[in-house]
Design a protein around this motif. Structure first.
Motif, short mmCIF file in Angstrom:
data_model
loop_
_atom_site.label_atom_id
_atom_site.label_comp_id
_atom_site.label_asym_id
_atom_site.label_seq_id
_atom_site.Cartn_x
_atom_site.Cartn_y
_atom_site.Cartn_z
N THR A 130 0.81 -1.22 0.00
CA THR A 130 0.00 0.00 0.00
C THR A 130 0.84 1.27 0.00
O THR A 130 0.29 2.37 0.09
N ARG A 131 2.16 1.17 -0.12
CA ARG A 131 3.03 2.35 -0.09
C ARG A 131 2.88 3.16 -1.37
O ARG A 131 2.95 2.64 -2.47
N LYS A 132 2.64 4.46 -1.20
CA LYS A 132 2.57 5.39 -2.32
C LYS A 132 3.34 6.65 -1.94
O LYS A 132 3.16 7.19 -0.86
N VAL A 133 4.18 7.09 -2.85
CA VAL A 133 4.97 8.30 -2.64
C VAL A 133 4.42 9.36 -3.59
O VAL A 133 4.20 9.10 -4.76
N ILE A 134 4.17 10.55 -3.03
CA ILE A 134 3.68 11.65 -3.86
C ILE A 134 4.71 12.78 -3.85
O ILE A 134 5.45 12.94 -2.89
N THR A 135 4.74 13.53 -4.93
CA THR A 135 5.63 14.68 -5.03
C THR A 135 4.81 15.94 -4.88
O THR A 135 3.85 16.17 -5.61
N LEU A 136 5.19 16.76 -3.92
CA LEU A 136 4.50 18.03 -3.66
C LEU A 136 4.93 19.07 -4.69
O LEU A 136 5.91 18.88 -5.42
N SER A 137 4.22 20.16 -4.75
CA SER A 137 4.50 21.21 -5.74
C SER A 137 5.90 21.79 -5.59
O SER A 137 6.48 22.28 -6.55
N GLY A 196 8.46 20.00 -5.00
CA GLY A 196 9.39 18.94 -5.35
C GLY A 196 9.70 17.98 -4.22
O GLY A 196 10.36 16.96 -4.43
N TYR A 197 9.24 18.28 -3.02
CA TYR A 197 9.48 17.42 -1.87
C TYR A 197 8.63 16.15 -2.00
O TYR A 197 7.45 16.23 -2.32
#
Length: 109
Positions: free
Chosen positions: A11-18, A20-21
């Motif tokens: 269930t791991r999901k990585v998102i990129t914030l605006s 770039g973090y």
């Protein structure tokens, strides 16, 4: 079998914030076959061990807001007076695996 670490990997999901973090998205609530549910989280922002993002294996995880009170996890409750409205920090994976087994396993299995 280590259901907890398998669930965390699946269930791991990585998102990129605006800016770039990159951060880990909170995982969906875990549902057991008997209807019991609980939030299971592990990352650098949660009460887990190791306290890092994307560990290969966690020794302890953060639980939160179970659908019902369960004595297996009560020793880890942040607020004993509100067992379904609190967080449970640094719960050993072995305890969470026992909890899942008690409630019939993960429902999507």
């Amino acid at each position: 079998m280590d259901k907890v670490n398998e669930y965390l990997r699946r269930t791991r999901k990585v998102i990129t914030l605006s800016n770039g973090y990159m951060v880990e998205e909170c995982r969906p609530k875990l549902f057991c076959k008997d209807g019991f549910s609980v939030s299971v989280q592990a990352s650098s922002f949660h009460y887990c061990c190791p306290r890092v993002d994307g560990a290969e294996r966690y020794e302890a995880v953060e639980l939160g807001f179970p659908s019902d009170e369960d004595p297996i996890i009560m020793d880890y409750a942040e607020d004993y007076s509100d067992p379904t409205g609190t967080v449970y920090g640094f719960v050993p994976v072995s305890v969470v695996n026992e909890l899942i087994e008690k409630h019939g396993g993960i429902s999507e299995e």
